[in-house]
Structures are given as structure tokens and as C-alpha cells.
Design an enzyme around this catalytic site. Structure first.
Site, PDB file in Angstrom:
ATOM      1  N   SER A 225      11.562  17.060   9.224  1.00  0.00           N
ATOM      2  CA  SER A 225      11.230  16.520   7.909  1.00  0.00           C
ATOM      3  C   SER A 225       9.762  16.079   7.872  1.00  0.00           C
ATOM      4  O   SER A 225       8.873  16.888   8.053  1.00  0.00           O
ATOM      5  CB  SER A 225      12.186  15.378   7.555  1.00  0.00           C
ATOM      6  OG  SER A 225      12.137  15.076   6.176  1.00  0.00           O
TER       7      SER A 225
ATOM      8  N   LYS B  37      11.877   4.462 -16.178  1.00  0.00           N
ATOM      9  CA  LYS B  37      11.316   3.490 -15.238  1.00  0.00           C
ATOM     10  C   LYS B  37      12.286   3.248 -14.092  1.00  0.00           C
ATOM     11  O   LYS B  37      11.894   3.056 -12.952  1.00  0.00           O
ATOM     12  CB  LYS B  37      10.997   2.177 -15.973  1.00  0.00           C
ATOM     13  CG  LYS B  37      10.385   1.098 -15.089  1.00  0.00           C
ATOM     14  CD  LYS B  37       9.073   1.555 -14.489  1.00  0.00           C
ATOM     15  CE  LYS B  37       8.458   0.464 -13.629  1.00  0.00           C
ATOM     16  NZ  LYS B  37       7.214   0.917 -12.993  1.00  0.00           N
TER      17      LYS B  37
END
Length: 353
Positions: A181, A233
Site C-alpha cells: 500500500s 462536509k
């Protein structure tokens, strides 16, 4: 009698004063030292791995020699050193430089990554120091171990490695255990990736796991209001109610991050079939070489030994200053990780033979 008592008392007082003065002097020195070093965040340590290796070779070589043979060998080495020193001195007298005698350097760096890629602070200092002195024939070897972590933190760590390539300094990454990763995001920047046979490589994907306790709170008549300005948000939260629209937006953000990850890997290793390997899967080193995720199967130890034949190998490490509380905290964290690792190993046989 009274004079003896007064004399003894006076001596006692002087002893107490002497001890107090010594204590004050020590405290003063400590305070002065701390103030002197207060501005220093850390310091650079340089270790000559070539010299260490040569010393080990000498010890092993001399082990089976007789005392007389050891003396003869030591004498011959000292004679050779004197002759070399004499030649260098003569060159300097003639106004010649010794640049042609200096070996090119291999700077060895270490990066052991946690979820926050916290060693990036030291890595940026090490790379900055190297860039100030490195020549075109020098190179950097990074011993990398990381299972990945937070995207932007590992992106910044990879950017630090890119600085070396931008300056034309060859970079080799050696993976002995894992570069997955975010770890592979760093590794792919290198000119060459060397992996141990069973090192874990790949995992080019993005994951997010968020628990939600909204229904549990609602069951117990607990209200949680999540107030936002801006439609997205907060896409998903731990305490509030997650909507299907919010989940879809969050999934979209994951896909976009994955797309950027794939683009970054493709730019640095155009030889890869990115759609084939960017599935989030991981492979062992000996499988990864067939997929061109790595360039060579070996260990960092063999790589360093090979470099020592023709270059000077230096280990560069920037050590950050830590307070006593942070040191204890770090030790406690490592102990907790070891306990969890031992427990999880007992519960699972994944990747175990």
C-alpha cells in the site's frame, strides 16, 4: 569542651555548604546544557558500514592464525598504510588533489513505517543532508519496511524520495519484509526495487473502515446532532445517521484516491500492467518479480556487501530528540503492539507455514 563543640559544628556547616554548592553546580550545568541544545530538534548520525564490515572480516580472518602470523599480517598492513599515507602527502605537496582516490558513496537510509509514516520527519532531514554533499556517482539505498497507512502522509514520504531522482541521484529500495500500500507507493519511486523472496509486495488499493453506533444510541434514547455547512462536509460519521447518499459520496472519494494511487505508480513504473496489479492484492517477492512489481530478488544485506566492493557505504540516520515522557510512551506502545501481535498470531495462521 565548648570549643570542640563549636569546631565540630563549624566543620559540619562547611560540609553541608560544600554539598549544596556541588549540587547547585551540577544543576547549573544541566540547565546550561539543556538551553544550549534546546534549539536542536535532532542530530545526524553517520556510521561507516564499510569500516565495520572490514573490522569483522579481520577478526574472523585472524581467529585461526597463530600469534606470529597475526603479528606478520598486522605489520604488513601497517607498512601498506604508511606507504599510502606517504603517497598522499607527496601528491598534496605537488599541489595535486586526492579526489581521484576517493570512492563513490552509497548512503544507506532506514524507514520503518507506521500508519502515520512518522519517520518521514527524519527521512526529510537525511535526504536534505545527502543532497548537499552527494555527487553524480553516489547513490542512496533505502531499507524500507512498511505495510502502509494514511494516504497523504505516505504521499509526502514518497515525495521526499522523489527529491533524490530530481537531482539525478540513483535510488535503490530494498524490501526485506513488507512494502505494501503506502509502503509500495514509496518503493515505486526508486530506480530499482530489490525484494526478499517472501517479502509482502503490492496492495495497491484504498480501504476505510468506520464503525457506526447510531442505532445503538437511538435504542437508548440518545440523540447526536451532526451540524454541517456544505452538503458533503461529513459524508459518514461514527455517531450520526449515515445516509445512502453520504455513503455513495464516500465510496466515490475512495475510488478517486485509488485512481490517483494508480496514476502515481504508473508514472514511476510504466512497465506495470496497472489494471492487473492495482486490485488491492499483495504478492510475495518471488511472485512480484514476475509481475514486474520488483526488479530483483535478494536481501538488503547481500546488496550492501556487493556495494562495498567498489564504494564506501555509509549509514545515515537523523535521530530526533525525545523527552523522557515520549521515550516511555514509545516503549509502552511497542510493548502493546508486541502483545497484540503475539495474540493475533495464536488466533490466526494467515501467511504462516
Amino acid at each position: 569542651m565548648l570549643n570542640d563543640i563549636l569546631t565540630g559544628y563549624g566543620i559540619f556547616i562547611l560540609e553541608i555548604l560544600t554539598i549544596l554548592l556541588l549540587i547547585l553546580a551540577v544543576v547549573g550545568l544541566i540547565i546550561s546544557y539543556r538551553q544550549h541544545n534546546k534549539s536542536k530538534v535532532g542530530e545526524l548520525e553517520i556510521k561507516d558500514l564499510s569500516e565495520e564490515f572490514n573490522e569483522q572480516v579481520r577478526l574472523l580472518r585472524d581467529f585461526n592464525l597463530s600469534e606470529e602470523e597475526q603479528k606478520q599480517r598486522t605489520k604488513a598492513e601497517k607498512k601498506a598504510e604508511k606507504q599510502n599515507a606517504k603517497k598522499r602527502k607527496e601528491k598534496l605537496k605537488k599541489g595535486e588533489t586526492l579526489e581521484d582516490e576517493k570512492k563513490a558513496c552509497v548512503y544507506v537510509l532506514d524507514f520503518c513505517g507506521d500508519i502515520s509514516a512518522s519517520e518521514t520527519t527524519a527521512l526529510r532531514e537525511e535526504i536534505s543532508a545527502i543532497l548537499n554533499v552527494a555527487k553524480s556517482e553516489d547513490e542512496v539505498l533505502l531499507r524500507l519496511e512498511s505495510p502502509g497507512g494514511i494516504v497523504h502522509n505516505y504521499g509526502f514520504a514518497a515525495s521526499q524520495l522523489s527529491r533524490l531522482k530530481q537531482k539525478g541521484i540513483k535510488l535503490t529500495v530494498a524490501v526485506d519484509k513488507v512494502a505494501a500500500s503506502g509502503g509500495y507507493m514509496m518503493a515505486c519511486v526508486a530506480d530499482k526495487i530489490v525484494s526478499a523472496p517472501f517479502a509482502v509486495i503490492g496492495s495497491i488499493g484504498v480501504v476505510a473502515q468506520i464503525p457506526n453506533v447510531h442505532r445503538l444510541l437511538k435504542k437508548h434514547d440518545v440523540d447526536v446532532d451532526v451540524m454541517t455547512a456544505g452538503e458533503f462536509k461529513r459524508t459518514v460519521t461514527v455517531l450520526g445517521e449515515n445516509t445512502e447518499k453520504g455513503k455513495q459520496k464516500f465510496q466515490q472519494e475512495l475510488e478517486e484516491t485509488h485512481k490517483l494511487f494508480k496514476q502515481f505508480v504508473s508514472q514511476n513504473r510504466p512497465c506495470l500492467d496497472i489494471d492487473k496489479i492495482a486490485t488491492g492484492e499483495h504478492w510475495f517477492g518471488q511472485q512480484a518479480i514476475a509481475l514486474q512489481l520488483v526488479d530483483e530478488i535478494s536481501t538488503s544485506d547481500d546488496l550492501i556487501l556487493e556495494k562495498m566492493k567498489e564504494k564506501q557505504v555509509l549509514n545515515v540516520k537523523y535521530r530526533l530528540k525525545k523527552s523522557l515522557i515520549k521515550k516511555f510512551g514509545r516503549q509502552a506502545e511497542e510493548s502493546a503492539i508486541n502483545i497484540i501481535h503475539r495474540y493475533s498470531t495464536k488466533q490466526s495462521r494467515d501467511f504462516m507455514y
